[in-house]
Design a protein around this motif. Structure first.
Motif, PDB file in Angstrom:
ATOM      1  N   ARG A  70       0.323  13.570  -2.683  1.00 57.54           N
ATOM      2  CA  ARG A  70       1.770  13.511  -2.889  1.00 57.54           C
ATOM      3  C   ARG A  70       2.416  14.851  -2.547  1.00 57.54           C
ATOM      4  O   ARG A  70       1.934  15.910  -2.964  1.00 57.54           O
ATOM      5  CB  ARG A  70       2.052  13.145  -4.347  1.00 57.54           C
ATOM      6  CG  ARG A  70       3.523  13.163  -4.735  1.00 57.54           C
ATOM      7  CD  ARG A  70       3.706  12.711  -6.169  1.00 57.54           C
ATOM      8  NE  ARG A  70       3.008  13.565  -7.114  1.00 57.54           N
ATOM      9  CZ  ARG A  70       3.502  14.705  -7.605  1.00 57.54           C
ATOM     10  NH1 ARG A  70       4.686  15.138  -7.197  1.00 57.54           N
ATOM     11  NH2 ARG A  70       2.810  15.405  -8.484  1.00 57.54           N
ATOM     12  N   GLY A  75       6.405   8.722  -7.170  1.00 57.60           N
ATOM     13  CA  GLY A  75       7.130   7.494  -6.887  1.00 57.60           C
ATOM     14  C   GLY A  75       8.113   7.600  -5.747  1.00 57.60           C
ATOM     15  O   GLY A  75       8.736   6.601  -5.363  1.00 57.60           O
ATOM     16  N   GLY A  77       7.393   8.305  -2.622  1.00 57.92           N
ATOM     17  CA  GLY A  77       6.821   7.769  -1.394  1.00 57.92           C
ATOM     18  C   GLY A  77       6.602   8.783  -0.300  1.00 57.92           C
ATOM     19  O   GLY A  77       6.489   8.407   0.873  1.00 57.92           O
ATOM     20  N   MET A 481      -1.548   0.604  -0.830  1.00 58.01           N
ATOM     21  CA  MET A 481      -0.608   1.386  -1.611  1.00 58.01           C
ATOM     22  C   MET A 481       0.035   0.455  -2.630  1.00 58.01           C
ATOM     23  O   MET A 481       1.114  -0.109  -2.425  1.00 58.01           O
ATOM     24  CB  MET A 481       0.437   2.047  -0.720  1.00 58.01           C
ATOM     25  CG  MET A 481       1.329   3.036  -1.461  1.00 58.01           C
ATOM     26  SD  MET A 481       0.434   4.432  -2.200  1.00 58.01           S
ATOM     27  CE  MET A 481       0.029   5.380  -0.732  1.00 58.01           C
ATOM     28  N   ASP A 486       1.704   4.143  -5.862  1.00 57.28           N
ATOM     29  CA  ASP A 486       2.960   4.793  -5.487  1.00 57.28           C
ATOM     30  C   ASP A 486       3.230   6.036  -6.333  1.00 57.28           C
ATOM     31  O   ASP A 486       3.913   6.959  -5.879  1.00 57.28           O
ATOM     32  CB  ASP A 486       4.135   3.814  -5.671  1.00 57.28           C
ATOM     33  CG  ASP A 486       4.231   2.804  -4.539  1.00 57.28           C
ATOM     34  OD1 ASP A 486       3.737   3.100  -3.434  1.00 57.28           O
ATOM     35  OD2 ASP A 486       4.799   1.718  -4.767  1.00 57.28           O
ATOM     36  N   TYR A 487       2.706   6.046  -7.563  1.00 53.07           N
ATOM     37  CA  TYR A 487       3.016   7.127  -8.498  1.00 53.07           C
ATOM     38  C   TYR A 487       1.876   8.139  -8.655  1.00 53.07           C
ATOM     39  O   TYR A 487       1.959   9.046  -9.476  1.00 53.07           O
ATOM     40  CB  TYR A 487       3.372   6.536  -9.867  1.00 53.07           C
ATOM     41  CG  TYR A 487       4.692   5.813  -9.862  1.00 53.07           C
ATOM     42  CD1 TYR A 487       5.874   6.488 -10.140  1.00 53.07           C
ATOM     43  CD2 TYR A 487       4.760   4.458  -9.559  1.00 53.07           C
ATOM     44  CE1 TYR A 487       7.092   5.834 -10.119  1.00 53.07           C
ATOM     45  CE2 TYR A 487       5.975   3.785  -9.536  1.00 53.07           C
ATOM     46  CZ  TYR A 487       7.138   4.481  -9.811  1.00 53.07           C
ATOM     47  OH  TYR A 487       8.340   3.829  -9.784  1.00 53.07           O
TER      48      TYR A 487
END
Length: 763
Positions: A70, A75, A77, A481, A486-487
């Motif tokens: 990330r 969240g 994306g 995914m 996503d998180y």
């Protein structure tokens, strides 16, 4: 020209059948699959889910192919592709930092059932143990062990059943909340075989399922009232003295004397102060209490005042006497009023079950998905025992059995706890409280593997808002995914079972173990669970526990199993033919020897350790939320979320062939309930309660019982215009269940209301 080769492997998502597969491979792509040869041809099966998984999920456009880190907010994306070395270094560094700051238990792992391979299933727990972290018990927030909590106190096992093939020969089959036609494709034909051989089949299910449509009789009780119906049947059997006296006297603890002052079993030490914990029964001929193992003329009903060793006088009654008094509250009329079914239906089913033997009971997950769902299983086992239908052919009180449980419950200690290291366990259903409250200790990282957390766990919105901010590290191993991925901070791509190394795949529905073998090379840079955990472990100084090659792992798990049925498998057949049966009689009939792995060696119909919870005997309690609770004044409909035919949880809903058959989620609602709310077929409706909302199109169907609605589960949040059905449900800890194993996620124990969504005019 590249030749097509055939690889025997196993379809192994969580549909429990574990079908053997011949995969036809050309140019490293699967061209087609077909059922593989099987020692018992009756298990040679395949279905659309398995075909679509092989042909459309492996190379799906949304398939994860590289490790991702990330780079934006959780969240948001925004992701950066990284190498495996970078992923392993980052995770190991964060786990080490968290350990040094908060202690090793601050790092946590859990898993679910996304992959039936034994290595894949057990690797997350091994990792938690190796690093002495926290292990959230199997199935995480779901719990999903209400079935086992009915079996464990009474029969001493987590699960049991006669074999499916043993259905042929049953005279009567009662099926509670099990939609075999939709969720047991590999087993449904056994039920048809039993019917062709003369069995009468009765399906007890609030919803008119496809299985119910094939039965001789359908009974539709109010949701969550199965236990009351069973107790009504028991009342009939006791009142008409239709019980199997010899079986109850010799195979159950119903004759054991119970003290009225503390609801505990009377022991020899209570009477004589000699330290003996031998339980006592009443000898009808000698008219005195004697040790339970030394009398032939045992009284099933007796009530006597006893003088204890300390001089106190205490009224003692046999367990069956206690039960009979407790069950007076469940006459057929009273049970019928609770279940909202005709009284005569209960009476006749009781008479049929007691007199048309052998009779089999089969229970499904649906019966246990209420706050006290374990009580339905407890009542069913009690009914089976009173009629002597346990431990005999074509009978049994059946839920699930098979090689899966045998292997998991007999793992070598060194496999589970490498080097003797152990994680600290926390009940999975307490996950959110444990993390948000730091109780029993701070938890700062969570790693999920094989777990569709965003669709299969309750209150994911709460997890995102309240739990996630408490975590310094959130890692997910996935193929897509998913809503939970996503998180994540790091998403690690794992292989499908067609790309995995050799592994053992046992079935939860039969007693065969199969050898899963790699059919194609991993997609992208995907790794399997073992390789992923090994990469991190090597950087944290414990890589020696993750160095065993795949075939050696398979042989080790069999050869060192503590269960002789596993250890004595024909390994030559397994490794040459890809399948072998456990070393068990065929057919396997649990408890045929009359011995039960309980403290008494009998079926424990009276369970003294649950007396403080009011559950010493089988009973019924109103669901936590129901149409008869105050909450129903605002939310009058009971929400059911059944397992659909075309997907295993959320694994298949995004595959094109499945979408051709089921393009979107639909809410099943009875036409009478729809009319009362002005709802027509296809209308967009909002289902809501104080916890959340979901918008979905309505499907008017008489299969839905009035007062209840059904939304087949497995759909992702993106499949709904707004919200998700798991926003509507609750997880509430149950002290009685915690005393057995852990609280169960009461998926069907939720009240809701719905309304038609306003139509917004387009410009």
């Amino acid at each position: 020209m590249t030749q097509t080769r055939v690889v025997r492997t196993v379809c192994s998502p969580n549909c429990s059948g574990a079908c053997g597969i011949n995969a036809y491979v050309k140019n490293d792509r699967i061209e087609k699959i077909e059922p593989a040869e099987f020692p018992d041809e009756r298990f040679r099966r395949i279905c659309l889910k398995g075909i679509s998984m092989a042909m459309q999920r492996i190379h799906h456009p949304e398939r994860l192919r590289y490790p991702l880190r990330r780079v934006g907010e959780r969240g948001e994306g925004k992701w950066q592709r990284i190498s495996w070395d970078e992923a392993f270094d980052f995770i190991a560094g964060e786990l080490g930092r968290i350990r040094d700051t908060h202690g090793s238990r601050a790092n946590a792992w859990t898993t679910m059932t996304g992959n039936y391979g034994i290595t894949a299933t057990t690797s997350p727990e091994r990792m938690a143990n190796v690093l002495e972290g926290t292990w959230f018990s199997y199935l995480g927030l779901m719990g999903d062990a209400g079935c086992s909590m009915g079996y464990l106190p009474t029969l001493g096992v987590f699960n049991t059943s006669n074999e499916w093939a043993d259905l042929v020969g049953s005279k009567l089959v009662l099926i509670f909340a099990r939609n075999l036609a939709d969720t047991g494709h590999s087993e449904m034909h056994f039920l048809f075989g039993a019917m062709e051989a003369g069995a009468r089949v009765v399906v007890i299910d609030p919803r008119f399922s496809r299985t119910a449509s094939k039965a001789d009789q359908w009974v539709s009780p109010r949701p969550g009232t199965d236990a009351a119906m069973l107790l009504g049947m028991i009342h009939v059997i006791l009142e008409r003295d239709l019980l199997d006296h010899e079986f109850v006297a010799t195979r159950s603890n119903a004759p054991f004397l119970v003290r009225s002052d503390n609801q505990q079993l009377l022991r020899e030490d209570d009477l004589y102060g000699n330290g003996s914990q031998q339980t006592m029964v009443w000898d009808e001929r000698a008219s005195c209490a004697v040790p339970s193992g030394s009398v032939k003329h045992v009284a099933l009903y007796a009530e006597q005042e006893m003088t204890l060793a300390d001089g106190a006088r205490v009224l003692c009654r046999t367990g069956l006497s206690v039960m009979r008094e407790a069950w007076q509250a469940f006459s057929p009329a009273q049970a019928a009023a609770i279940c909202e079914i005709p009284e005569q239906v209960i009476v006749q089913l009781a008479l049929d079950y007691a007199q048309q033997t052998p009779a089999a009971i089969w229970l499904g997950q649906g019966a246990q998905r209420y706050f006290n769902g374990h009580l339905a299983f407890r009542a069913a086992i009690t009914l089976g025992a009173l009629c002597g239908n346990i431990g005999k052919r074509h009978a049994g009180v059946n839920w699930s059995d098979g090689a899966m449980f045998r292997l998991l419950f007999s793992l070598p200690e060194e496999w589970r706890f490498p080097g003797g290291k152990r994680a600290s366990e926390v009940r999975g259903t307490r996950m959110m409280e444990a993390i948000t409250q730091g109780d029993p200790w701070p938890i700062k990282s969570l790693w999920l593997a094989g777990y569709g957390f965003g669709t299969q766990s309750p209150n994911f919105d709460r997890f995102v808002k309240d739990v996630l901010p408490q975590l310094d590290l959130f890692v997910i191993t996935e193929q897509m995914m998913t809503p939970a991925a996503d998180y994540a901070d790091i998403v690690l791509p794992c292989v499908s079972y067609y790309e995995d190394e050799m592994d053992l795949v046992p079935s939860a529905e039969n007693h065969y173990v199969q050898l899963r073998q790699r059919a194609i090379e991993p997609v992208g840079e995907s790794l399997n669970d073992w390789q992923i955990f090994a990469g991190v472990a090597q950087r944290m100084g414990c890589g020696e526990h993750w160095s065993m090659p795949a075939e050696e792992r398979c042989r080790y798990l069999i050869g060192n199993s503590s269960d002789p049925a596993v250890a004595n498998i024909d390994t030559q057949a397994l490794f040459e033919q890809g399948v072998a049966r456990l070393d068990l009689p065929d057919p396997h009939v649990p408890f045929a020897d009359g011995v039960f792995p309980t403290p008494s060696g009998r079926i424990e119909l009276y369970t003294e350790q649950l007396a403080e919870h009011g559950q010493a005997v089988a009973t019924y309690t109103e669901p936590f939320e129901s149409s008869r609770k105050p909450v129903a004044q605002r939310y009058p409909l009971t929400l059911l979320t059944s397992h659909p035919m075309h997907t295993v949880h959320s694994q298949h809903t995004n595959l094109p062939w499945i979408r051709e058959l089921v393009s979107e989620p639909r809410l099943e609602i009875n036409p009478s309930d729809a009319r009362a709310r002005g709802i027509a077929e296809g209308d967009l409706v909002e289902v809501f309660n104080e916890r959340g909302t979901v918008q979905v199109k309505a499907l008017l169907s008489s299969s839905a019982r009035p007062g209840s609605i059904n939304l087949p589960q497995g759909w992702w949040p993106r499949d709904f215009p707004a919200g998700h059905y798991n926003d509507l449900v609750h997880v509430t800890n149950n002290p009685a269940q915690d005393a057995i194993i852990e609280s169960n996620f009461a998926i069907f124990d939720n009240q809701v209301e719905l309304r038609k969504c306003p139509v917004i005019a387009s410009n």
